[in-house]
Design a protein around this motif. Structure first.
Motif, short mmCIF file in Angstrom:
data_model
loop_
_atom_site.label_atom_id
_atom_site.label_comp_id
_atom_site.label_asym_id
_atom_site.label_seq_id
_atom_site.Cartn_x
_atom_site.Cartn_y
_atom_site.Cartn_z
N GLU A 81 0.99 -1.45 -0.23
CA GLU A 81 0.22 -0.03 0.02
C GLU A 81 0.82 1.12 0.03
OE1 GLU A 81 -2.55 -0.39 3.22
OE2 GLU A 81 -4.02 -1.85 2.29
N THR A 82 2.00 1.25 0.64
CA THR A 82 2.80 2.35 0.64
C THR A 82 3.65 2.53 -0.64
OG1 THR A 82 4.66 1.16 1.71
CG2 THR A 82 3.18 2.08 3.28
N ASN A 83 3.71 1.57 -1.54
CA ASN A 83 4.63 1.49 -2.92
C ASN A 83 5.98 1.57 -2.57
OD1 ASN A 83 2.01 1.71 -4.18
ND2 ASN A 83 2.24 4.26 -4.36
N MET A 84 6.31 1.11 -1.25
CA MET A 84 7.50 1.15 -0.93
C MET A 84 8.45 -0.33 -1.02
SD MET A 84 8.40 4.08 -0.66
CE MET A 84 10.06 3.97 0.00
N LYS A 115 11.95 0.70 -10.07
CA LYS A 115 13.01 0.95 -9.46
C LYS A 115 13.32 0.00 -7.87
CE LYS A 115 15.24 4.98 -9.17
NZ LYS A 115 15.57 6.43 -8.97
N GLY A 116 14.50 0.02 -7.32
CA GLY A 116 14.61 -0.70 -6.08
C GLY A 116 14.68 -2.29 -6.46
N VAL A 117 14.57 -2.77 -7.47
CA VAL A 117 14.68 -4.31 -7.71
C VAL A 117 15.89 -4.88 -7.40
CG1 VAL A 117 14.48 -6.26 -9.20
CG2 VAL A 117 12.83 -3.98 -9.37
N SER A 118 16.00 -5.78 -6.84
CA SER A 118 17.30 -6.46 -6.05
C SER A 118 17.46 -7.66 -6.86
CB SER A 118 17.33 -6.97 -4.47
OG SER A 118 18.45 -7.48 -4.12
N ALA A 143 11.98 -6.10 -4.23
CA ALA A 143 12.34 -4.80 -4.62
C ALA A 143 11.87 -3.80 -3.49
CB ALA A 143 11.49 -4.35 -6.06
N HIS A 144 12.80 -2.78 -3.41
CA HIS A 144 12.35 -2.02 -2.05
C HIS A 144 12.58 -0.55 -2.39
CE1 HIS A 144 12.48 -4.44 1.43
NE2 HIS A 144 13.43 -5.10 0.56
N GLY A 145 11.62 0.34 -2.19
CA GLY A 145 11.81 1.97 -2.54
C GLY A 145 12.73 2.43 -1.37
N ARG A 146 13.13 3.69 -1.79
CA ARG A 146 13.84 4.31 -0.78
C ARG A 146 13.22 5.50 0.08
NH1 ARG A 146 19.28 6.30 -2.96
NH2 ARG A 146 18.11 8.11 -3.49
N ARG A 147 13.13 5.55 1.39
CA ARG A 147 12.24 6.66 1.82
C ARG A 147 13.12 7.88 1.92
NH1 ARG A 147 7.69 5.22 4.08
NH2 ARG A 147 7.53 2.96 4.73
N ALA A 148 12.71 9.04 1.45
CA ALA A 148 13.43 10.28 1.63
C ALA A 148 13.77 10.48 2.92
CB ALA A 148 12.51 11.56 1.25
N VAL A 210 8.97 1.95 -5.25
CA VAL A 210 9.02 0.83 -6.36
C VAL A 210 8.60 1.42 -7.77
CG1 VAL A 210 9.47 -0.81 -4.70
CG2 VAL A 210 7.13 -0.41 -5.70
N PHE A 211 7.57 2.18 -8.08
CA PHE A 211 6.85 2.92 -8.91
C PHE A 211 7.77 3.61 -9.76
CE2 PHE A 211 2.71 1.31 -7.34
CZ PHE A 211 2.52 0.18 -8.11
N GLY A 212 9.08 4.13 -9.27
CA GLY A 212 9.88 4.99 -9.96
C GLY A 212 9.42 6.57 -9.45
#
Length: 541
Positions: A81-84, A115-118, A143-148, A210-212
């Motif tokens: 849900e957080t797109n992370m 983005k964030g694919v390992s 895949a992980h997003g990166r928090r600001a 992760v959606f960029g």
């Protein structure tokens, strides 16, 4: 002749004859055993058809009968849900093709992950399929997003010691012993001496989903050095504050001040009262009946004995403050008031008010205390001092070892009392809101009447005046709503943070009030925390 036949095109296993015609297998169980013993044991079996073959005598289907089929491994990807983060779910092959990197890649593209694919995570994810049984399912984050990461606010680093640091650093003698009375020379600075360095804020690091999608970091807040009396900005470095005069350095939140300093052995009838625009250092005591007032720090190495001490800055009294025993309605003979923090060895029959923090090393006996933030009696992170008798008029937090006395001495504690002032402001804002809404209603009525004016020119004039008044009312109402929200947050924060921490014992006779709720305690309690919960004082052990 084989019982089964594999269809390469459809990837299915076919039963060539009806079991009744061939006489084997004689039951569904035998057929299943035959499949299990064949090369097609991992295929997806059509149990419903197999049962029908042995139970439905009117079966209209003609051979060959498709009793099993090969299923390729599947991979699906779901974004949280957080797109992370993106989670891949694998279902193992049932006689079909295994999953490959291309299988996972296709699922990632279909899910919109950019983005964030390992790669390492995908390798581990695919490797598990060789240990999984046919049709088994498992999941893993691939895949992980990166928090600001928000930037750091401006920091200010002191580059010199202050008079209070001197008190905390007794001198070590040649034999290795520490002389608590010998605090070394008075700390002074000369023009050009560095006082404080400003560490600029950082911008932070942007993040992504992760959606960029880009997540913008919040830059740190920028604050400038405050140039106070006796200081200046270093001409060679705009981030360094230097002394511009000889004197005693005094630390502030975003800068420093260099005060003139006056020193006394003792303050008594021979010196008279002291009122000084700067800092005062007393190596001995302030005697009975004396008054000391200063704009800078006041530092007393000995006692304050039934005297009045006032400072616009920090007050430090190493040994403590002692007043004369008093009756309930009598004034205190020893009064200590500071706009900055106050530190004492101990206090007895004294009135001590700080607009910031009040720190007492040992104990408080029959005093009247108040602080803008914290009252701490005892040393360290878990203070074990004693508060016996007297009254705490206000503070946000109180920390002590013992509160009250075994004899049941009345000890009153009032914290979070700013609540009453905030509630009063809320009431005033509510009354103002009612008045503004009443004016708004009157303007609506006036607009209706203006619409009936026969003269077009006069009607337009009245409507323009009403519109201007309405706009002003709207601005005032928005201001009221904003202030009401600010007050609500302040009240919630006050109730959340107001607390009393007991590290050893709370004795009978303690009367506690937090905001508007009060409670009297008539027995001994072990270490615990007192705070507000759902509008009531609660104890947490």
């Amino acid at each position: 002749m084989s019982l089964f036949e594999f269809n390469e095109q459809s990837k299915t296993v076919e039963l060539l004859q009806h079991p009744i015609e061939s006489g084997f297998p004689a039951s569904a169980a035998q057929l299943l055993e035959a499949i299990e013993a064949s090369p097609y044991c991992e295929f997806q079996i059509d149990l419903a058809l197999i049962r029908t073959l042995f139970t439905d005598s009117k079966l209209t289907l003609k051979p060959p009968f498709i009793i099993a089929k090969a299923i390729d491994a599947t991979v699906s990807v779901r974004v949280d849900e957080t797109n992370m983060s993106a989670q891949a779910t694998f279902i193992a092959a049932q006689g079909g093709q295994i999953a490959t990197f291309e299988t996972v890649k296709e699922a990632i593209i279909n899910a919109g992950v950019q983005k964030g694919v390992s790669g390492r995570a995908i390798e581990d994810f695919l490797g598990r399929q060789f240990e999984a049984s046919a049709g088994e399912s498992y999941s893993a984050i691939i895949a992980h997003g990166r928090r600001a990461k928000d930037g750091d606010d401006t920091r200010f680093v002191r580059l010199c010691a202050t008079a209070q640091d001197r008190i905390l650093s007794p001198q070590v003698q040649s034999d290795g012993k520490v002389d608590m009375r010998d605090l070394g020379a008075i700390i002074t600075v000369n023009p050009g001496a560095p006082l404080m360095q400003r560490i600029p804020p950082t911008k932070g690091e942007d993040g992504f989903t992760v959606f960029g999608d880009e997540l913008i970091a919040k830059p740190g807040r920028d604050f400038s050095l405050m140039v106070m009396d006796g200081t200046a900005i270093d001409p060679n470095n705009p981030n360094v504050l230097v002394a511009a005069a000889v004197g005693v350095p005094v630390a502030l939140s975003r800068g420093m001040r260099v005060d003139d300093v006056i020193c006394y052995d003792n303050i008594d009838v021979t010196t008279g009262h002291v009122e000084f625009d700067g800092s005062v250092i007393v190596s001995g005591d302030i005697k009975d009946g004396m008054k000391v007032k200063a704009t800078g720090d006041i530092t007393v190495m000995g006692f304050v004995e039934s005297a009045i001490v006032q400072s616009d800055s920090v007050i430090t009294i190493v040994n403590g403050a002692i007043g004369r025993k008093r009756e309930e309605d009598d004034d205190f003979t020893c009064v200590i008031k500071g706009k900055g923090s106050i530190s004492l060895g101990y206090a007895q029959y004294s009135q001590v008010f700080s607009e910031q923090d009040l720190m007492i090393d040992k104990q408080v006996l029959h005093c009247e205390l108040s602080a803008g933030r914290l009252i701490r009696v005892g040393k360290g992170d878990k203070p074990r001092g004693k508060i016996i008798g007297g009254k705490i008029l206000n503070a946000l937090r109180v920390e002590t070892g013992e509160l009250g006395a075994p004899s049941g001495t009345r000890t009153q504690v009032f914290i979070g009392q700013y609540w009453h002032e905030l509630r009063e402001k809320q009431s005033q804002l509510s009354e103002l809101e009612k008045a503004l809404n009443a004016k708004s209603a009157a303007l609506r009525q006036a607009r209706k009447k203006a619409e009936k004016i026969p003269s077009k020119q006069q009607k337009q004039l009245y409507l323009s005046k009403i519109a201007a008044s309405d706009e002003q009312l709207l601005l005032k109402l928005k201001h009221v709503y904003r202030n009401k929200e600010i007050l609500k947050n302040k009240l919630n924060g006050l109730l959340k943070n107001s607390r009393v921490t007991i590290n050893e014992l709370m004795h009978p006779g303690v009367e506690l009030q937090i905001a508007r709720d009060n409670k009297t305690f008539s027995r001994i309690y072990p270490p615990h925390l007192l705070r507000m919960s759902e509008g009531k004082i609660t104890q947490t052990f």
